[in-house]
Design a protein around this motif. Structure first.
Motif, mmCIF file in Angstrom:
data_model
loop_
_atom_site.group_PDB
_atom_site.id
_atom_site.type_symbol
_atom_site.label_atom_id
_atom_site.label_comp_id
_atom_site.label_asym_id
_atom_site.label_seq_id
_atom_site.Cartn_x
_atom_site.Cartn_y
_atom_site.Cartn_z
ATOM 1 N N LEU A 129 82.705 36.178 78.670
ATOM 2 C CA LEU A 129 82.121 34.846 78.780
ATOM 3 C C LEU A 129 81.437 34.446 77.480
ATOM 4 N N THR A 130 80.704 35.361 76.893
ATOM 5 C CA THR A 130 80.046 35.104 75.609
ATOM 6 C C THR A 130 81.066 34.761 74.534
ATOM 7 N N ASP A 131 82.144 35.540 74.465
ATOM 8 C CA ASP A 131 83.185 35.279 73.466
ATOM 9 C C ASP A 131 83.839 33.922 73.679
ATOM 10 N N ALA A 132 84.132 33.591 74.923
ATOM 11 C CA ALA A 132 84.789 32.313 75.212
ATOM 12 C C ALA A 132 83.892 31.136 74.840
ATOM 13 N N SER A 188 79.265 32.059 87.593
ATOM 14 C CA SER A 188 78.583 31.965 88.884
ATOM 15 C C SER A 188 78.434 33.342 89.531
ATOM 16 N N ALA A 189 79.458 34.176 89.411
ATOM 17 C CA ALA A 189 79.381 35.531 89.968
ATOM 18 C C ALA A 189 78.288 36.341 89.281
ATOM 19 N N SER A 236 72.500 26.504 84.333
ATOM 20 C CA SER A 236 72.834 26.049 82.978
ATOM 21 C C SER A 236 74.012 26.845 82.424
ATOM 22 N N LEU A 237 74.012 28.139 82.681
ATOM 23 C CA LEU A 237 75.120 28.984 82.230
ATOM 24 C C LEU A 237 76.416 28.568 82.914
ATOM 25 N N TRP A 278 65.839 34.845 83.170
ATOM 26 C CA TRP A 278 66.451 33.579 82.781
ATOM 27 C C TRP A 278 67.642 33.260 83.689
ATOM 28 N N LEU A 279 68.465 34.254 83.988
ATOM 29 C CA LEU A 279 69.617 34.022 84.861
ATOM 30 C C LEU A 279 69.176 33.550 86.244
#
Length: 103
Positions: free
Chosen positions: A70-73, A48-49, A30-31, A23-24
């Motif tokens: 990132l998930t938490d944010a 992006s990294a 999208s992410l 998916w990535l």
């Protein structure tokens, strides 16, 4: 006592990890876009990294901390947005056109 892992659980986790990497590679933009919209340029750079590492075939275990952050944010911002939307719904016009205009 030795720990004997359940092979089925291990295979399920490996399949999830493979699906996530796939998916990535395909939908990573999208992410990045979601991270930028919800967390700004700093989070977009981190996302992006992660996407670039996945596309390069690198192991994401080294980026585990960034993935969790990132998930938490994203989760916190999404919850905040949903709470604001719910409060608006109590006082605002409930029509779909009105909801779209507030987004």
């Amino acid at each position: 006592m030795k720990h004997i892992p359940d092979i089925r659980a291990l295979l399920r986790h490996m399949n999830k990890a493979s699906d996530f990497m796939r998916w990535l590679r395909v939908e990573g933009n999208s992410l990045v876009a979601a991270a930028e919209r919800l967390g700004g340029r700093k989070w977009a750079t981190r996302a992006s990294a992660i996407v670039e590492a996945a596309k390069a075939g690198n192991d994401l275990a080294a980026r585990c901390g960034e993935l969790h952050a990132l998930t938490d944010a994203v989760r916190k911002d999404l919850v905040r947005l949903l709470q604001v939307d719910d409060e608006d719904c109590l006082t605002a016009d409930p029509s779909p056109a009105s909801r779209r205009s507030r987004l």
